[in-house]
Design a protein around this motif. Structure first.
Motif, PDB file in Angstrom:
ATOM      1  N   VAL A 172      23.256  52.580  71.680  1.00  0.00           N
ATOM      2  CA  VAL A 172      24.435  53.403  71.942  1.00  0.00           C
ATOM      3  C   VAL A 172      24.731  53.450  73.438  1.00  0.00           C
ATOM      4  O   VAL A 172      25.886  53.523  73.857  1.00  0.00           O
ATOM      5  CB  VAL A 172      24.245  54.830  71.379  1.00  0.00           C
ATOM      6  N   TYR A 216      28.947  55.537  66.365  1.00  0.00           N
ATOM      7  CA  TYR A 216      28.757  56.262  67.621  1.00  0.00           C
ATOM      8  C   TYR A 216      29.214  55.419  68.813  1.00  0.00           C
ATOM      9  O   TYR A 216      29.164  54.184  68.778  1.00  0.00           O
ATOM     10  CB  TYR A 216      27.279  56.622  67.811  1.00  0.00           C
ATOM     11  N   SER A 217      29.643  56.118  69.853  1.00  0.00           N
ATOM     12  CA  SER A 217      30.044  55.436  71.084  1.00  0.00           C
ATOM     13  C   SER A 217      29.973  56.396  72.265  1.00  0.00           C
ATOM     14  O   SER A 217      30.401  57.555  72.150  1.00  0.00           O
ATOM     15  CB  SER A 217      31.469  54.890  70.961  1.00  0.00           C
ATOM     16  N   ASN A 218      29.429  55.913  73.359  1.00  0.00           N
ATOM     17  CA  ASN A 218      29.464  56.665  74.609  1.00  0.00           C
ATOM     18  C   ASN A 218      30.622  56.201  75.495  1.00  0.00           C
ATOM     19  O   ASN A 218      30.854  56.771  76.561  1.00  0.00           O
ATOM     20  CB  ASN A 218      28.149  56.515  75.386  1.00  0.00           C
TER      21      ASN A 218
END
Length: 289
Positions: A205, A130-132
């Motif tokens: 995250v 996951y990545s923002n």
């Protein structure tokens, strides 16, 4: 005459004592048979351990009501780590648990000399990257920090996901059950890998560019599995399983648990309430028939 009478009395007394000894053994055997029958009597009250989040939900919302239809009383015990559920199972504090995959169970049981065994695998939330910050794998910048689980089970699995994506290459012949960041042979983007407690990964995250989050913790944090940059292509030995003590594998309650999980009602409930969960091979093969 007196001597004869005395002798006769001694003979009668001896025969009486022998008869008493002879009749005591069947009584002992009868007691043993009663105890054996009690041991084999079907257990109807079960304590089911699960980690807090989607798997305790699976037990509470699906397994528990289906087992209750079979006449069982189920109480669910929630855990917040990956150690106590197996220790509680081995000690008899609980009768079954759902939180781990096969590789973890086998290693934990071996390391701690516990007699535990899987009876069936269940649909499992896949691990994801996951990545923002980054919207795609190609956008990942060199030198980015990546948080990853620090427990052996999730760490090894996370590294295999990163290898499948192409972000790292693991050393040849590495043991998938014990792989760690030390077993990375190539790291072309020079990612800074930071191991943290698995339960804390969803929080990272927002604070780090990248995070590999196990599915159960992602769901517990209300993360959307479909928003992951990449979800793992889950191997069968990484699917979560229901475990019991080895001595209970052939018990009636273990057979009933397996029957419940293999039922059409169970799969229907999973499809409705646990969207995105990856189904085990035995389930997908059954559906294909």
């Amino acid at each position: 005459m007196k001597k004869r009478i005395s002798l006769l009395l001694l003979v009668v007394l001896a025969l009486t004592l022998l008869a008493a000894c002879g009749t005591s053994k069947p009584a002992e055997h009868a007691g043993a048979s009663t105890n054996d029958a009690a041991k084999t009597e079907q257990k109807k009250e079960l304590k089911f351990g699960a980690t807090a989040g989607p798997y305790s939900d699976m037990v509470n919302k699906v397994i528990k009501p289906l087992m209750e239809k079979k006449g069982y009383t189920i109480s669910v015990v929630e855990f917040n780590d990956y150690v106590q559920p197996n220790k509680a199972l081995a000690s008899g504090s609980i009768d079954a648990n759902l939180f781990q995959h096969t590789l973890y169970l086998e290693k934990f049981a071996t390391d701690n000399k516990l007699e535990l065994k899987s009876i069936i695998s269940v649909p499992t939330a896949p691990m994801g990257l996951y990545s923002n910050k980054f919207k795609s794998l190609d956008a990942i910048e060199a030198g980015s920090t990546l948080t990853i689980a620090n427990d052996p089970s999730n760490l090894a699995r996370s590294l295999l996901l990163l290898q499948d994506i192409g972000l790292v290459t693991m050393k040849k012949d590495v043991n998938p059950a014990t792989a760690s960041e030390k077993d990375i042979a190539e790291n072309p983007k020079n990612l800074v890998i930071k191991p943290v407690e698995a339960a804390q990964l969803p929080r990272t995250v927002d604070s780090t560019p990248l995070a590999v989050v196990p599915g159960n913790f992602a769901l517990a944090a209300k993360m959307d599995l479909t928003k992951a940059l990449k979800l793992e292509n889950m191997a069968e030995n990484y699917r979560n399983i229901i475990a019991v003590k080895t001595s209970d594998v052939d018990s009636q309650f273990a057979k009933d648990l397996k029957e419940v999980v293999q039922s059409a009602d169970f799969e229907k409930a999973i499809d409705e309430q646990f969207k995105g969960f990856s189904k085990p091979e035995w389930m997908t093969k059954k559906a294909a028939k």
